[in-house]
Motif scaffolding. Sequence first.
Motif, PDB file in Angstrom:
ATOM      1  N   ARG A 122     -36.747 -28.200  29.311  1.00 56.85           N
ATOM      2  CA  ARG A 122     -36.829 -28.676  27.924  1.00 56.85           C
ATOM      3  C   ARG A 122     -38.111 -28.197  27.254  1.00 56.85           C
ATOM      4  O   ARG A 122     -38.095 -27.736  26.102  1.00 56.85           O
ATOM      5  N   GLU A 174     -19.785 -40.967  30.491  1.00 54.42           N
ATOM      6  CA  GLU A 174     -20.953 -41.825  30.740  1.00 54.42           C
ATOM      7  C   GLU A 174     -20.571 -43.303  30.809  1.00 54.42           C
ATOM      8  O   GLU A 174     -21.028 -44.013  31.712  1.00 54.42           O
ATOM      9  N   THR A 227     -28.511 -39.461  34.079  1.00 52.09           N
ATOM     10  CA  THR A 227     -29.538 -39.929  33.147  1.00 52.09           C
ATOM     11  C   THR A 227     -28.969 -40.640  31.923  1.00 52.09           C
ATOM     12  O   THR A 227     -29.724 -41.068  31.058  1.00 52.09           O
ATOM     13  N   HIS A 238     -30.986 -31.074  24.815  1.00 51.36           N
ATOM     14  CA  HIS A 238     -31.047 -31.313  26.253  1.00 51.36           C
ATOM     15  C   HIS A 238     -31.861 -32.563  26.560  1.00 51.36           C
ATOM     16  O   HIS A 238     -32.818 -32.897  25.863  1.00 51.36           O
ATOM     17  N   CYS A 239     -31.494 -33.212  27.643  1.00 47.90           N
ATOM     18  CA  CYS A 239     -32.196 -34.407  28.122  1.00 47.90           C
ATOM     19  C   CYS A 239     -33.553 -34.010  28.696  1.00 47.90           C
ATOM     20  O   CYS A 239     -33.729 -32.904  29.215  1.00 47.90           O
ATOM     21  N   CYS A 240     -34.512 -34.933  28.636  1.00 43.62           N
ATOM     22  CA  CYS A 240     -35.836 -34.680  29.209  1.00 43.62           C
ATOM     23  C   CYS A 240     -35.834 -34.800  30.732  1.00 43.62           C
ATOM     24  O   CYS A 240     -36.713 -34.275  31.406  1.00 43.62           O
ATOM     25  N   SER A 256     -34.364 -37.504  21.522  1.00 42.72           N
ATOM     26  CA  SER A 256     -34.118 -38.357  22.682  1.00 42.72           C
ATOM     27  C   SER A 256     -32.639 -38.737  22.718  1.00 42.72           C
ATOM     28  O   SER A 256     -32.049 -39.065  21.686  1.00 42.72           O
ATOM     29  N   CYS A 257     -32.053 -38.706  23.897  1.00 45.93           N
ATOM     30  CA  CYS A 257     -30.610 -38.944  24.037  1.00 45.93           C
ATOM     31  C   CYS A 257     -30.185 -40.282  23.443  1.00 45.93           C
ATOM     32  O   CYS A 257     -29.130 -40.393  22.818  1.00 45.93           O
ATOM     33  N   HIS A 258     -31.014 -41.306  23.640  1.00 47.55           N
ATOM     34  CA  HIS A 258     -30.607 -42.652  23.247  1.00 47.55           C
ATOM     35  C   HIS A 258     -30.744 -42.917  21.755  1.00 47.55           C
ATOM     36  O   HIS A 258     -30.131 -43.853  21.246  1.00 47.55           O
ATOM     37  N   CYS A 269     -27.396 -39.312  29.466  1.00 47.50           N
ATOM     38  CA  CYS A 269     -27.713 -38.541  28.257  1.00 47.50           C
ATOM     39  C   CYS A 269     -26.515 -38.410  27.321  1.00 47.50           C
ATOM     40  O   CYS A 269     -26.679 -38.124  26.136  1.00 47.50           O
ATOM     41  N   CYS A 299     -39.351 -40.653  27.591  1.00 50.72           N
ATOM     42  CA  CYS A 299     -39.310 -39.194  27.422  1.00 50.72           C
ATOM     43  C   CYS A 299     -40.726 -38.637  27.434  1.00 50.72           C
ATOM     44  O   CYS A 299     -40.994 -37.592  28.038  1.00 50.72           O
ATOM     45  N   ASP A 355     -27.724 -32.015  32.989  1.00 58.32           N
ATOM     46  CA  ASP A 355     -29.071 -31.838  33.536  1.00 58.32           C
ATOM     47  C   ASP A 355     -29.097 -32.027  35.047  1.00 58.32           C
ATOM     48  O   ASP A 355     -29.937 -31.452  35.741  1.00 58.32           O
TER      49      ASP A 355
END
Length: 522
Positions: free
Chosen positions: A332, A76, A60, A310-312, A274-276, A62, A351, A19
């Motif tokens: 997104r 990461e 981010t 995809h990440c926000c 959400s990525c997390h 992600c 998000c 992103d």
Amino acid sequence: MAWYAYSCSQCGYCVEECDQFYGRGWESQSPRGKWYWLREYLEGRAKWNQAQVDTFLVCTTCELCNLRCSAALPIEPSWMKLRGMMIEKEKRMTFPPFEMMAEALRSEGNIWAGYRKNRADWFPEDLREKHGPGRKAPALYFAGCTASYVEHDIAMAAVRLLDRAGVDFVYAGEPENCCGTPMLVAGKWELFADIVRKNIEVAKQAGADTVIASCPACDMMWRNVYPEWAKKLGIDYGIKVLHYSEVLSGQIKSGQFVFPPNDLQPVTVTWHDSCHIGRASGVYDAPRDLIRAIPNVRFVEMEHNREKAHCCGSVLSLIKDPPVAADIGKTRLEEAVEVGAEKVLALCPCCQVQLRISAKKKKVPVEVVDLARLAGNALGYDFPDPNPEVHSQWGVFDAFIALMTPQGFAGLMGTMWPQLIDAMPFGMGPMMRAMGKIPGALNAMKPMFPILFPRLLPMMMPKVMPVMLERVAAMIPMPDYMREQMPELMPKVMDSLMPHMIGDVVPLVTQPMIDYLTGKTK
């Protein structure tokens, strides 16, 4: 880290899906670009500066690059180690808004500068006796900061769902602290360790061996990060972690939890992984089980979903470069529009803040709704609209982001030259005023200002702080509770930031100060 840098084959599989790359357009922001830079640094052809520090901080987290990497490098986690090295060990500057968050967290236990005494104000009165603060239960519901202070509907709906599902849980209320994610990614690891200790103790005091979260970042901390840090800190952990959607999914599958018929208007929704909660914690099916169980809801998938979602663009892009975050958020949201969704459902409070702001800025015709809220509505519950508070709080935050830059601080100083000159120590104020009357004298002194200002400003700040607080309050309309805390927060934030920023501020204020002293401006 060096081994990983040289292991990167520079294949570029990570680039297009990063992103930070598609939000900015610079390959230096992608993992491939960062590994290349690290090799240049290791070979003595590049040096760290604040811009490069920011390049690593703005990731981010992600984790999409981890899945894309052909060499299976822990990208990461490597950037996370660099955060701790650069900020905690080498004392470089983190993103300025994190300094404000850190001081608010130390003082009141949350990142929004809300009072701790108000942390549990959102909790439904009719559930207090059964699940409220002061009780003990095998499960602890952890609300997190943003659901507690901004998007109340998330926490309110989550506890309604858990109650209807017959879960024996308790909410700690005021003793709860921020989960610590912002401090971890900010590189402020000593503060993060303190948070870990406090929150684990809160769970133990509640008699809980299970933590149920609604926020994906909070879930990730309790599920993945706290166990590692508890081991480092010598703390007994033994806590099981579930997201509320996992609890409900299990009951839906067993037939214990069924949504009754409702009078909701039929609606087409899509799901933002959400990525997390997705890539970091592997929870993909449970939220979808919950969505599909709600009558009158038609579910469609976006093109990029599950582990490829995809990440926000929040939180790090949002607090570093809001315009870039809006572009990432738009990317997104447009996926949702393309599949015909009327609403984007999400779990993560951050998000939702980011996507709501992006939708408004970029005029994307789709509504962002919390999953628990929609599920709670299907059970007949009403919740407050979070949008006014989101945009109000973000307006304050956005203004502080602009203020806490060299340009922002220079502009602020430009509103208080009389007070700044009077506050100069060693009788320099009258001397500077006298030199302003001698043609060319102050211009001749220009080369000295980068040397003088870093030494003088720390002595001047306590004297001008009351005026500075007045100017900030006039520039940034903020809630009463935040304005009341500024006399305590602002001096600490300035002490943290100015040693790093002064070199960039001095060139911006030199000529305006000379113009004031020579009478060209007032």
